[in-house]
Every structure is written in C-alpha cells, then in structure tokens.
Scaffold this motif. Structure first.
Motif, short mmCIF file in Angstrom:
data_model
loop_
_atom_site.label_atom_id
_atom_site.label_comp_id
_atom_site.label_asym_id
_atom_site.label_seq_id
_atom_site.Cartn_x
_atom_site.Cartn_y
_atom_site.Cartn_z
N ARG A 9 0.82 -1.12 0.16
CA ARG A 9 0.04 0.03 0.04
C ARG A 9 0.79 1.43 -0.19
N LEU A 10 2.18 1.09 0.02
CA LEU A 10 3.09 2.17 -0.07
C LEU A 10 4.13 2.26 -0.96
N SER A 11 4.44 3.27 -1.80
CA SER A 11 5.62 3.41 -2.80
C SER A 11 6.38 4.64 -2.69
N LEU A 12 7.65 4.56 -2.93
CA LEU A 12 8.18 5.98 -2.80
C LEU A 12 8.31 6.27 -4.36
N VAL A 13 8.22 7.84 -4.35
CA VAL A 13 8.23 8.14 -5.65
C VAL A 13 9.22 9.28 -5.92
#
Length: 183
Positions: free
Chosen positions: A103-107
C-alpha cells in the motif's frame, strides 16, 4: 508495438481557428520483460509565432515492485530566439518508483531544463523562472487508500543556475498533497 499518428488543431486546447495545424507521431515497442522504448515527434504551425518542432526519446523499465524511466526532449521554435534565430530547448527527465509495501510506494523525479523555460512564469501549476536553467525535483509517498484511489504527499523543489545577467533566481519549494483516482 504501439503507434499513433494525429493531425489536429495547432491552436492548443482552444477552439479551432483555421490558422494553424499540427502533426504528431509516436512509436513505442514494448517487451514482455518490461522494457519500453518510445520515440515521439511533432510539428506545430503556431498562429502567433513560427513553427515548433519537438523530438522525444523515452526509455523505461517496469517490474511488479518498481519502475524507472529516462527521457530526453528537444523543441525547436523557429524564429523565437531574441536575435530572430531559432530557439532550441533541451530537457532530460528521470523518474523512479519503488514499492515499499503493498500500500506504499516511494516516488522520485528529476528534470534538468538545459535552457531557461520561455514564459515559465506563466505556468499555472508550477511556475519557473524564465531567466536561468533549472533543476526540478519531486519526492513523494504514494499511499494506496483503495484499489483505484491514491493519496500522494510530495515535495517539489526547483534550483536555478546563474542567469545570463549574473543573478540567480531563488529556490522554489512547493509542498503538495495529490489525490489520484481512476474509474
């Protein structure tokens, strides 16, 4: 392989004015391994100025837990330089996304405007100084709230080189909160 060709109105997103036209083309071979290569070109007959030509090359890689890309673009604006010659603008852009959890991505993204951005002060969503070259960066967290709903707190920063007149525009720092959804 995907391709597109478009003939259209060169007056932007306004009404057709029957004074200018544009032609755009794109070719994008893709592989099962997640590799994407894309070429793009367009020509615009501008009603208020000379012709604009744009060329773009894009490389991308996509896997289930990450994706990354690199893009180079060049636009030539006929007769738009201060001396009446052609104005040539170059841009390099890099992007990456890594899933930290389901549920969490780094961009992250970085753009190098290798030339000052003409009329950059008039861009509503992200003004740029039109006096100096700039480096734009974005860092954010993509939080998946539901399958098609994302909340993305992010920070944008623009750092400028020294302008031709010897001055250096101040750094721009813009916090944002983006809500993205699709249906």
């Amino acid at each position: 392989t995907r391709y597109s060709v478009q003939f259209g109105n060169g007056s932007g997103n306004g009404s057709e004015v029957a004074q200018s036209k544009s032609v755009r083309g794109q070719l994008s071979p893709r592989s099962a391994s997640g590799f994407v290569l894309e070429g793009y070109a367009d020509w615009q007959d501008r009603p208020e100025a000379g012709d604009f030509w744009t060329l773009e090359a894009f490389l991308g890689w996509q896997k289930p837990s990450w994706r990354a890309s690199l893009e180079y673009a060049r636009q030539t604006r006929r007769g738009a330089a201060p001396d009446g010659g052609d104005l040539v603008l170059d841009l390099i852009s890099a992007f990456a996304m890594v899933k930290a959890s389901p549920r969490l991505s780094l961009v992250g993204r970085a753009d190098w405007n290798l030339d000052p951005v003409p009329n950059g002060e008039t861009i509503d969503y992200m003004p740029f100084s039109d006096q100096a070259k700039s480096t734009f960066g974005l860092l954010g967290l993509d939080v998946t709230l539901a399958e098609a709903v994302h909340l993305i707190p992010n920070l944008e920063v623009t750092i400028y080189d020294t302008a031709a007149d010897g001055n250096r525009p101040g750094t721009d720092l813009v916090p944002r909160l983006t809500l993205f959804f699709s249906w």
